[in-house]
Design an enzyme around this catalytic site. Structure first.
Site, short mmCIF file in Angstrom:
data_model
loop_
_atom_site.label_atom_id
_atom_site.label_comp_id
_atom_site.label_asym_id
_atom_site.label_seq_id
_atom_site.Cartn_x
_atom_site.Cartn_y
_atom_site.Cartn_z
CB CYS A 175 29.46 40.26 28.43
SG CYS A 175 29.43 41.66 29.58
CB CYS A 186 26.07 39.61 30.12
SG CYS A 186 25.68 41.10 29.16
CG ASN A 239 37.59 53.51 35.23
OD1 ASN A 239 37.86 54.67 35.51
ND2 ASN A 239 37.80 52.51 36.07
CG HIS A 260 31.57 48.63 35.43
ND1 HIS A 260 31.93 48.25 34.16
CD2 HIS A 260 32.73 48.97 36.06
CE1 HIS A 260 33.25 48.35 34.03
NE2 HIS A 260 33.76 48.80 35.17
P1 AMP Z 1 36.91 48.75 35.24
O1 AMP Z 1 38.40 48.55 35.33
O2 AMP Z 1 36.45 50.15 35.51
O3 AMP Z 1 36.35 48.18 33.94
O4 AMP Z 1 36.29 47.93 36.43
C1 AMP Z 1 36.07 46.57 36.39
C2 AMP Z 1 35.95 46.11 37.82
O5 AMP Z 1 35.33 44.85 37.83
C3 AMP Z 1 37.28 45.97 38.53
O6 AMP Z 1 37.31 46.83 39.68
C4 AMP Z 1 37.31 44.49 38.93
O7 AMP Z 1 37.91 44.26 40.18
C5 AMP Z 1 35.84 44.13 38.91
N1 AMP Z 1 35.55 42.73 38.65
C6 AMP Z 1 36.01 41.95 37.65
N2 AMP Z 1 35.47 40.73 37.72
C7 AMP Z 1 34.64 40.73 38.81
C8 AMP Z 1 33.80 39.76 39.41
N3 AMP Z 1 33.69 38.51 38.92
N4 AMP Z 1 33.10 40.11 40.51
C9 AMP Z 1 33.20 41.35 41.02
N5 AMP Z 1 33.96 42.32 40.48
C10 AMP Z 1 34.69 42.01 39.39
ZN ZN Z 2 27.45 42.54 29.22
#
Ligand code: AMP
Ligand code: ZN
Length: 113
Positions: A4, A7, A86, A99
């Site tokens: 994850c 995580c 989301n 998140h």
């Molecule tokens: P969601 O689409 O609501 O699941 O949001 C996931 C979010 O995580 C997206 O806006 C991505 O740009 C962000 N994301 C994915 N990987 C990373 C990372 N390594 N560091 C910061 N944000 C991330």
């Molecule tokens: Zn997790």
């Protein structure tokens, strides 16, 4: 939770641009920002999504929300913000670790979907 990404970010295995951290939660800047300020707030404990919030873990969710005003302030937001989570495929959840997006720093679109 193995494999994850959030995580791993919570554990410091994958680096992040931290805004706030304590023993229970972490706030870090989204890697692909959709507003001038775009921060994600996560519980360090793995919870897959809003759909997995229960009476047993809801105090942690309350704790996240208690801290969101401070996270927004530290991130530099001064004129309001949107909090989004989301949940599941139709909502385009891409990371299956709960998140909350905090979006601000400029006027946002009126419509949310
Ligand atoms: P969601 O689409 O609501 O699941 O949001 C996931 C979010 O995580 C997206 O806006 C991505 O740009 C962000 N994301 C994915 N990987 C990373 C990372 N390594 N560091 C910061 N944000 C991330
Ligand atoms: Zn997790």
């Amino acid at each position: 939770m193995e494999n994850c990404i959030f995580c791993k970010i919570a554990a410091g295995i994958i680096p992040s641009s931290k805004v706030y951290e304590d023993e229970k939660i972490l706030a870090f800047r989204d890697i692909n920002p959709q507003a001038p300020v775009h921060v994600l707030v996560i519980p360090k404990k793995h919870i897959a999504s809003v759909d997995k919030i229960t009476a047993e873990n809801s105090s942690l969710i309350a704790y996240i929300f208690e801290n969101i005003p401070n996270v927004a302030k530290i991130a530099g937001i001064t004129n309001g913000y949107r909090v989004i989570s989301n949940c599941g495929p139709d909502a385009c959840q891409t990371v299956p670790h709960l998140h909350f997006h905090i979006l601000g720093g400029a006027p946002l679109a009126e419509k949310m979907a």
